[in-house]
Write an enzyme that holds these catalytic residues in place. Structure first.
Site, PDB file in Angstrom:
ATOM      1  N   GLY A  15      -5.596  -7.538  -4.544  1.00 16.43           N
ATOM      2  CA  GLY A  15      -5.365  -6.944  -5.867  1.00 16.43           C
ATOM      3  C   GLY A  15      -6.595  -6.365  -6.547  1.00 16.43           C
ATOM      4  CB  SER A  16     -10.014  -5.359  -5.534  1.00 13.58           C
ATOM      5  OG  SER A  16      -9.828  -4.389  -4.542  1.00 13.58           O
ATOM      6  CG  ASN A  17      -7.549  -0.366  -5.170  1.00 11.20           C
ATOM      7  OD1 ASN A  17      -8.258   0.521  -5.625  1.00 11.20           O
ATOM      8  ND2 ASN A  17      -7.617  -0.780  -3.909  1.00 11.20           N
ATOM      9  CG  MET A  95       0.385  -5.455   2.678  1.00  7.82           C
ATOM     10  SD  MET A  95      -0.733  -4.093   3.059  1.00  7.82           S
ATOM     11  CE  MET A  95      -0.832  -4.242   4.835  1.00  7.82           C
ATOM     12  NE  ARG A  96       7.088  -6.842   2.921  1.00  7.95           N
ATOM     13  CZ  ARG A  96       7.549  -7.669   3.831  1.00  7.95           C
ATOM     14  NH1 ARG A  96       8.488  -7.287   4.675  1.00  7.95           N
ATOM     15  NH2 ARG A  96       7.075  -8.887   3.925  1.00  7.95           N
ATOM     16  CG  ASN A 112      -0.311   3.976  -1.104  1.00 10.38           C
ATOM     17  OD1 ASN A 112      -0.585   2.836  -1.514  1.00 10.38           O
ATOM     18  ND2 ASN A 112      -0.493   4.319   0.161  1.00 10.38           N
ATOM     19  CG  HIS A 114      -4.367   5.298   3.442  1.00 11.92           C
ATOM     20  ND1 HIS A 114      -3.673   4.243   4.016  1.00 11.92           N
ATOM     21  CD2 HIS A 114      -5.046   5.892   4.454  1.00 11.92           C
ATOM     22  CE1 HIS A 114      -3.934   4.209   5.318  1.00 11.92           C
ATOM     23  NE2 HIS A 114      -4.765   5.195   5.603  1.00 11.92           N
TER      24      HIS A 114
HETATM   25  C1  GRF Z   1      -7.065  -1.099  -0.209  1.00 12.96           C
HETATM   26  O1  GRF Z   1      -8.033  -0.788   0.757  1.00 12.96           O
HETATM   27  C2  GRF Z   1      -6.066   0.024  -0.338  1.00 12.96           C
HETATM   28  O2  GRF Z   1      -6.621   1.288  -0.107  1.00 12.96           O
HETATM   29  C3  GRF Z   1      -5.064  -0.303   0.747  1.00 12.96           C
HETATM   30  O3  GRF Z   1      -4.980  -1.706   0.756  1.00 12.96           O
HETATM   31  C4  GRF Z   1      -6.185  -2.265   0.235  1.00 12.96           C
HETATM   32  C5  GRF Z   1      -5.787  -3.144  -0.914  1.00 12.96           C
HETATM   33  O4  GRF Z   1      -6.878  -3.830  -1.450  1.00 12.96           O
HETATM   34  N1  GRF Z   1      -3.820   0.360   0.517  1.00 12.96           N
HETATM   35  P1  GRF Z   1      -6.720  -4.580  -2.838  1.00 12.96           P
HETATM   36  O5  GRF Z   1      -5.538  -5.534  -2.673  1.00 12.96           O
HETATM   37  O6  GRF Z   1      -6.453  -3.546  -3.888  1.00 12.96           O
HETATM   38  O7  GRF Z   1      -8.003  -5.318  -3.069  1.00 12.96           O
END
Ligand code: GRF
Length: 223
Positions: A15-17, A95-96, A112, A114
């Site tokens: 969940g860092s994003n 992840m889905r 999204n 990526h």
């Molecule tokens: C990130 O690298 C994002 O680009 C990818 O999954 C990872 C998620 O990281 N889709 P976080 O859970 O946001 O830390």
């Protein structure tokens, strides 16, 4: 005055994003407000953090279809996002693969992030794919979600050099830093109504100079 753009996040893991979006929202740097989070993983740190922040949260049982959401789980998420009056859905390490129920409920409004320069290295382990391929430059991409895997129109990208000494971990860490800047920037553009879709191309007007600054919908141009 137009209503604030409301953002719902879907996340499965660290969940860092999500936290980068939430921090920008809290600091009023997002041009939008993060209001809720849904997850398919009861042990995800994102879920724990969202609860700590006092956000509305939902955890669904994704069902047994590997990589996809079972229909009832996806319906539950759509219902939750609607109840929270969400305008924009941000997948952040979700992840889905999402399907028609979510995409139809939020047309041109599911993003999204990526960790590669799409269309190179879609799918899982993008940083490992880039290293193993011998790419000299990788990076990250924010794109609109469509029915495919990491295949929707690209909003923003930033390049990150691949260094000779890189491991999957070091490359991932440098890309992740850039992700945390890129995702809030993309949400700001979307929320300012500064984006126009022409086929696969997403064109951005400068939000400061945009006369349609407060139009919430992305405009679609058909040819
Ligand atoms: C990130 O690298 C994002 O680009 C990818 O999954 C990872 C998620 O990281 N889709 P976080 O859970 O946001 O830390």
């Amino acid at each position: 005055m137009s209503r604030e753009v409301r953002v719902g996040v879907l996340a499965s893991g660290r969940g860092s994003n999500f936290e980068a979006l939430w921090s920008a929202s809290k600091a009023r740097r997002l041009g939008a407000r993060v209001v809720c989070l849904a997850s398919d993983n009861p042990r995800s740190r994102a879920l724990e953090r969202a609860r700590g922040f006092g956000l509305a949260t939902l955890c669904v049982d994704p069902g047994a279809r590997r990589g996809r959401l079972a229909a009832p789980a996806e319906a539950e998420i759509v219902q939750f996002l609607r109840a929270e009056r969400v305008d924009l859905v941000c997948l952040a390490g979700f992840m889905r693969i999402v399907g028609a129920p979510l995409l139809d409920a939020f047309p041109s409004a599911v993003l999204n992030i990526h960790p590669s320069l799409l269309p190179s290295f879609p799918g899982l382990d993008a940083q490992r794919q880039a290293l193993e391929h011998g790419a000299k430059v990788s990076g990250c991409t924010v794109h609109l979600v469509d029915a495919g895997i990491d295949s929707g129109p690209i909003l923003l990208q930033v390049a990150v050099p691949v260094l000779d000494a890189d491991t999957v971990e070091t490359l991932s860490a440098r890309i992740l830093e850039r992700e945390h800047e890129l995702y809030p920037r993309a949400v700001r553009l979307w929320a300012a109504g500064s984006l126009r879709i022409e086929g696969r191309r997403v064109l951005a007007r400068d939000p400061e100079n945009s006369r349609q600054k407060n139009s919430r919908q992305i405009q679609k141009t058909t040819h």
